[in-house]
Design an enzyme around this catalytic site. Structure first.
Site, PDB file in Angstrom:
ATOM      1  N   GLN A 103     -10.580   7.000 -12.361  1.00  0.00           N
ATOM      2  CA  GLN A 103      -9.330   6.513 -12.930  1.00  0.00           C
ATOM      3  C   GLN A 103      -9.633   6.032 -14.352  1.00  0.00           C
ATOM      4  O   GLN A 103     -10.101   4.912 -14.555  1.00  0.00           O
ATOM      5  CB  GLN A 103      -8.759   5.378 -12.071  1.00  0.00           C
ATOM      6  CG  GLN A 103      -8.617   5.730 -10.596  1.00  0.00           C
ATOM      7  CD  GLN A 103      -7.518   6.745 -10.335  1.00  0.00           C
ATOM      8  OE1 GLN A 103      -6.337   6.465 -10.523  1.00  0.00           O
ATOM      9  NE2 GLN A 103      -7.903   7.940  -9.889  1.00  0.00           N
ATOM     10  N   ALA A 134       1.174   0.949  -7.890  1.00  0.00           N
ATOM     11  CA  ALA A 134       0.077   1.914  -7.871  1.00  0.00           C
ATOM     12  C   ALA A 134      -0.084   2.624  -9.214  1.00  0.00           C
ATOM     13  O   ALA A 134       0.702   2.433 -10.146  1.00  0.00           O
ATOM     14  CB  ALA A 134       0.302   2.920  -6.749  1.00  0.00           C
ATOM     15  N   HIS A 135      -1.093   3.498  -9.275  1.00  0.00           N
ATOM     16  CA  HIS A 135      -1.457   4.157 -10.528  1.00  0.00           C
ATOM     17  C   HIS A 135      -0.353   5.087 -11.040  1.00  0.00           C
ATOM     18  O   HIS A 135       0.393   5.684 -10.276  1.00  0.00           O
ATOM     19  CB  HIS A 135      -2.778   4.919 -10.390  1.00  0.00           C
ATOM     20  CG  HIS A 135      -2.788   5.977  -9.321  1.00  0.00           C
ATOM     21  ND1 HIS A 135      -3.911   6.722  -9.059  1.00  0.00           N
ATOM     22  CD2 HIS A 135      -1.852   6.410  -8.458  1.00  0.00           C
ATOM     23  CE1 HIS A 135      -3.648   7.575  -8.092  1.00  0.00           C
ATOM     24  NE2 HIS A 135      -2.407   7.397  -7.708  1.00  0.00           N
ATOM     25  N   ASN A 136      -0.268   5.161 -12.358  1.00  0.00           N
ATOM     26  CA  ASN A 136       0.645   6.055 -13.063  1.00  0.00           C
ATOM     27  C   ASN A 136       2.125   5.711 -12.864  1.00  0.00           C
ATOM     28  O   ASN A 136       2.991   6.520 -13.182  1.00  0.00           O
ATOM     29  CB  ASN A 136       0.406   7.521 -12.656  1.00  0.00           C
ATOM     30  CG  ASN A 136      -0.968   8.017 -13.047  1.00  0.00           C
ATOM     31  OD1 ASN A 136      -1.888   7.976 -12.233  1.00  0.00           O
ATOM     32  ND2 ASN A 136      -1.119   8.455 -14.288  1.00  0.00           N
ATOM     33  N   SER A 138       2.748   7.199  -9.300  1.00  0.00           N
ATOM     34  CA  SER A 138       3.534   8.103 -10.153  1.00  0.00           C
ATOM     35  C   SER A 138       5.035   7.963  -9.959  1.00  0.00           C
ATOM     36  O   SER A 138       5.787   8.916 -10.177  1.00  0.00           O
ATOM     37  CB  SER A 138       3.109   9.561  -9.919  1.00  0.00           C
ATOM     38  OG  SER A 138       1.744   9.744 -10.241  1.00  0.00           O
TER      39      SER A 138
END
Length: 345
Positions: A198, A239-241, A259
């Site tokens: 990441q 969470a990520h993105n 995302s």
């Protein structure tokens, strides 16, 4: 410091009902009122307390109608809840703030520390960190290499900000918050799961506040972005993105999968779950424990249930759900009667 009812009314653009010279020097809940304290009444469920509260001054809405005499001096304002929030902000800003760098802190030589900053004992400031003016870094906070922090931020004990993240002005992070931990990215293989590095960052814009033990994960690439004015409660997971739109609020234990793009001015109740790779329109309101499995395209939508559906439809369905046992008995009785009619032919 003491303030009179008239001074408070002038500041809030309200009007006094009672003794304009009544004074207060502290705050108290209306049900725990005391002489010299300021209380407020904004929820009708607490109305009965106003007749016996010992508080010297009570903020009330303009449309409040007393059913019997009130001992306290009233200050009528357009919105008592907003008014007390303004007063509490003024009170907090008037409190003395620590300054200076504790000899027990670890500050890298390449770090830049702005004026009037405080860095508490056992805090760690990494290489190349930039702290703006008036930043408060309390004990055991860790700010990783290359992080930039704007002016007048407040980081409570045990906050962790991973390398490279960018923090705006007036950001508050409560104890245990983790900004920039790795997103949950793993590729399944025959032998298990290979970690996907990441390499992105987290960006928190101005006036964001994040509660205790909440987490905002760094992106795989690019940035996970929390826009201006967002408020995240304790134990929230982003969470990520992901991208969280300006002024959106999330109650405790909301989870946002990777995302996902959330619009502005959204409101999520406690334990709402939001699936990944979807979009949520501006102004969406979601009731507690609801699950959003797909994109919400219409702005200003109110949702509830799992999977989440229109709020009013959910309420009607809930009423029917409570009646299901009776409806089942009626159906079984009707079946018996129909079978009896068939048998009698």
């Amino acid at each position: 410091m003491k303030f009179t009812a008239q001074q408070i009314a002038d500041f809030l653009q309200g009007r006094v009902e009672g003794d304009p010279q009544a004074t207060v020097s502290t705050f108290a809940k209306i049900e725990e009122g005391q002489v010299g304290a300021l209380s407020f009444l904004a929820n009708a469920q607490y109305t009965h307390y106003i007749y016996d509260t010992a508080s010297s001054i009570v903020l009330v809405n303009d449309d409040f109608k007393a059913e019997r005499p009130v001992k306290a001096t009233l200050v009528r304002v357009a919105n008592a809840y907003e008014a007390v929030a303004r007063l509490l902000q003024v009170y907090e800003q008037s409190q003395p703030k620590p300054s200076g760098i504790s000899p027990l802190a670890s500050v890298a030589e390449s770090a830049t520390v702005g004026e009037n900053c405080y860095i508490g004992p056992f805090a760690v400031i990494g290489e190349g960190v930039k702290l703006g003016k008036g930043v408060q870094v309390h004990a055991h906070v860790v700010i990783g290499d290359g992080v930039s922090v704007g002016d007048n931020c407040l980081f409570y004990p045990h906050v962790s900000i991973y390398h490279g993240c960018r923090i705006g002005h007036r950001v508050t992070l409560h104890s245990g918050a983790v900004i920039g931990a790795d997103g949950f990215g793993f590729a399944p293989t025959a032998d298990g799961y290979d970690k996907i590095p990441q390499i992105g960052i987290v960006v928190l814009e101005d006036d964001v506040e994040i509660g205790a033990n909440a987490c905002v994960d760094r992106s795989t690439m690019g940035a996970t972005v929390v826009h201006k004015g967002v408020k995240l409660d304790n134990l929230v997971q982003v969470a990520h993105n992901c991208e969280v739109g300006a002024h959106t609020v999330m109650s405790a234990q909301v989870g946002v999968a990777g995302s996902t793009k959330i619009g502005q001015w959204c409101m999520f109740g406690g334990q709402v779950g939001i699936a990944g790779h979807i979009t949520v329109a501006d102004g969406t309101q979601v009731g507690a424990q609801a699950g959003i499995a797909g994109s919400v395209k219409k702005p200003q939508t109110a949702l509830h249930g799992t999977p989440a559906i229109d709020y009013n439809r959910f309420i009607r369905a809930s009423i029917v759900y409570k009646q299901l046992p009776d409806m089942l008995r009626e159906l079984q009785q009707l079946r018996k009667e129909v079978e009896a009619l068939k048998a009698s032919r």
